[in-house]
Structures are given as C-alpha cells and as structure tokens.
Scaffold this motif. Structure first.
Motif, mmCIF file in Angstrom:
data_model
loop_
_atom_site.group_PDB
_atom_site.id
_atom_site.type_symbol
_atom_site.label_atom_id
_atom_site.label_comp_id
_atom_site.label_asym_id
_atom_site.label_seq_id
_atom_site.Cartn_x
_atom_site.Cartn_y
_atom_site.Cartn_z
ATOM 1 N N LEU A 144 19.150 116.379 106.690
ATOM 2 C CA LEU A 144 19.512 116.402 108.109
ATOM 3 C C LEU A 144 21.011 116.231 108.321
ATOM 4 N N GLU A 145 21.679 115.522 107.422
ATOM 5 C CA GLU A 145 23.134 115.387 107.531
ATOM 6 C C GLU A 145 23.825 116.718 107.274
ATOM 7 N N LYS A 146 23.279 117.508 106.361
ATOM 8 C CA LYS A 146 23.878 118.808 106.043
ATOM 9 C C LYS A 146 23.623 119.823 107.142
ATOM 10 N N GLU A 147 22.388 119.822 107.677
ATOM 11 C CA GLU A 147 22.015 120.794 108.712
ATOM 12 C C GLU A 147 20.836 120.245 109.499
ATOM 13 N N PRO A 148 21.078 119.702 110.675
ATOM 14 C CA PRO A 148 19.983 119.106 111.456
ATOM 15 C C PRO A 148 18.901 120.124 111.793
ATOM 16 N N LEU A 149 17.682 119.636 111.914
ATOM 17 C CA LEU A 149 16.568 120.442 112.394
ATOM 18 C C LEU A 149 16.455 120.286 113.903
ATOM 19 N N PRO A 150 15.879 121.260 114.589
ATOM 20 C CA PRO A 150 15.657 121.100 116.033
ATOM 21 C C PRO A 150 14.759 119.891 116.308
ATOM 22 N N SER A 151 15.072 119.148 117.348
ATOM 23 C CA SER A 151 14.244 117.999 117.718
ATOM 24 C C SER A 151 12.815 118.450 117.960
ATOM 25 N N GLY A 152 11.874 117.740 117.363
ATOM 26 C CA GLY A 152 10.469 118.085 117.513
ATOM 27 C C GLY A 152 9.941 119.055 116.482
ATOM 28 N N ALA A 153 10.802 119.510 115.562
ATOM 29 C CA ALA A 153 10.358 120.433 114.515
ATOM 30 C C ALA A 153 9.452 119.693 113.526
ATOM 31 N N PRO A 154 8.341 120.307 113.113
ATOM 32 C CA PRO A 154 7.400 119.613 112.218
ATOM 33 C C PRO A 154 7.871 119.588 110.763
ATOM 34 N N ILE A 155 7.766 118.408 110.152
ATOM 35 C CA ILE A 155 8.199 118.188 108.774
ATOM 36 C C ILE A 155 7.018 117.612 107.992
#
Length: 314
Positions: free
Chosen positions: A284-295
């Motif tokens: 996430l520090e390198k490239e954040p995911l959209p808020s609410g994206a499933p992981i």
C-alpha cells in the motif's frame, strides 16, 4: 452486532539486510539455489535489542501514526507470534506499556505460528462485534533469527525478522468477511519449534509444499465464497510469504485475474505471523488500493493451522 473496519496498515523492519551471498559463508548454499527453490533474494535480521515486543511496538506506532489515532483510543492489543523467548508478561502487554496505554486495554498473545495474523484479525473482529472492544491493534511480530538452525541449509535461508500491524475499529457496516479457519492435526509436526530440537525452527518442506499445491486453491475459493466475493473482483491477494513458488500460481489457480499479488518474500524472507501485514503495508505504501477494494488474506503454518478472510482496503 457491530461491524469492523480496517483503518490503516503499518510495519517495521530491522535495518540489517542479509543477502543470499552472506549465507554462502555460513552454510552450503548459494544465491541461485535459494532463488530457484523459494524466490528469496534477501531478508532482514534484527539486532540484539530489537526483540519481538520492540518490533511489535514500532509497527504499532507506524499504524497509529498513519491512522491519526492516539494509543489511548485503543482498547484491545493482540500480538501474533511464535518466536517470543519470554512467556510472561506477554508481548501485547509490553506493547501497551511501551505505547503508554493507561486505559487498561485487553492484551493477549496468540500462537498459531505462520497463520497467527488472520487468526488474530478474526479474534479482534469478533470482540468488536460482541461489543467487548471498539478499537483494536492487531500485530504480527517475529524474530525468527533467534530460533533458526544455521546448520540446516533448507530452513536457515528462509527465516527473517519484522513486524506488521492493522488498526481495526467498530463500524456500522462489516468490512471484514467471516473467517475460514482450521487445522490438519495429522500434519501438525510438518512445521515446528520444539524443545526436543533445541527450540529451533524445523519443517518438512516437501509435505507443506504438497499440501499448499493440492489443498490451498480450494480453501482460498472457500474463503471467497464465504465472503461472497468473486475471484475476478479481488483487488489484491496477500498470502503468508513462505515461498514464491506457492504464492505466484494462486491467483491463476483461483481465477483472480485482476488481483495484485504480494511477493514481499523476495526482499523480506519468511517472517511467519508478521508476513501478511508486513507485505500489505509495503504494497500500500508503493501504490495504494482504492478504498473498499477487496483483499484476500490467507496464511498457513505450524499445526498445520490455516486461516483466511477478505478485508476491504482502508
């Protein structure tokens, strides 16, 4: 029942980087063999003063800073670890002390080895859902360099040190799926740290690799079914960072064609219960995911215990 939400992810790694070439002077191995077998290029080893609780505290400080939350707002601390050398007081209470938490938080350690972190996330989620906590620090922290057999060429190339942390909080909606967890007792000795073996990490790597090859894809699909998330809708997959040969094929096997796959094992090695939050924090520090994206989170290890769930990105 109250829902749970992932607010932030943090981590800590020791400064000392240990490339494969350094291990060549310690044991009969080489860089080509290590990268071909497990995909690791380098790892981090902690110094004498960087104990499990110290690293756990640093990861906690990182996640609290990212979330903009004061330690006094946290009412539960869970530390997942299998490498703490001290039994009592536990690591979680030591973290609470180091953070200056005078609000009497619940503090507990859990040990399901490498699967400890998703187990800990589920325990915190259940506590929040039951109204027993509102804000929880969930930490995975390991100093495997303390329990490594440096004469065993098959295991000493794997182990590493570090810590990662989630901050969870109560929410009107549920942002974490029901956990799928279990164990395979007949394979309990496939991964072990036992007094009879000098309290050193040992494993039957072939047995674990066979299990992950044949069983892991279906269990991962079962996690997604429980979460009601289609594989193609996954934004990221974060497995326990044990072996690149286990991690890389999974997205293809379950049909997660759009997911980013964490491969932090390459530069961090196997950090057991710390590996999932450590890998996700760095991703996430390198490239954040959209808020609410499933992981998808999933881990397996000693016991042979496993656990997984889907969390929504903060």
């Amino acid at each position: 029942m109250t829902g749970s939400r992932l607010v932030a992810v943090g981590h800590f790694q020791p400064a000392r980087v240990v490339p494969n070439s350094e291990l060549e002077s310690m044991v009969d191995t080489n860089d080509e063999w290590i990268q071909r077998r497990v995909g690791i290029r380098e790892r981090r080893w902690a110094g004498p003063d960087e104990t499990v609780d110290v690293m756990a505290t640093k990861a906690a400080q990182d996640v609290l800073a990212k979330a903009g939350v004061e330690a006094a707002e946290v009412d539960m601390v869970i530390v997942a670890t299998c490498s703490a050398l001290d039994r009592s007081p536990n690591m979680a209470s030591r973290v609470a002390l180091a953070l200056g938490m005078t609000n009497h938080p619940a503090t507990l350690d859990i040990n399901t080895a490498c699967s400890g972190f998703p187990h800990a996330v589920a325990i915190a989620q259940h506590a929040i859902g039951a109204g027993a906590a509102r804000t929880a620090l969930v930490i995975g922290a390991e100093k495997l360099s303390d329990v490594t057999d440096y004469t065993d060429r098959t295991t000493c190339v794997l182990t590493a040190d570090g810590a990662g942390a989630f901050l969870l909080t109560a929410d009107p909606d549920e942002h974490i799926s029901p956990v799928l967890w279990g164990c395979v007792p007949e394979m309990g000795d496939a991964v072990r740290i036992e007094r009879a073996e000098g309290d050193k990490f040992a494993q039957n790597g072939r047995a674990v690799f066979r299990w992950t090859t044949y069983e892991l894809p279906q269990i991962a699909r079962d996690v997604l079914d429980r979460a009601k998330v289609a594989p193609e809708n996954l934004a990221a997959i974060v497995l326990h960072q044990a072996n690149l040969r286990i991690i890389e094929p999974l997205a293809r096997q379950i049909g997660a064609v759009n997911a980013r796959v964490a491969t932090d094992v390459v530069e961090s090695g196997n950090t057991s219960a710390a590996s999932i939050p450590l890998a996700l924090s760095k991703m996430l520090e390198k490239e954040p995911l959209p808020s609410g994206a499933p992981i998808l989170l999933f881990a397996f290890g000693g016991g042979l215990a496993y656990a997984g769930q889907v969390v929504l990105a903060p």
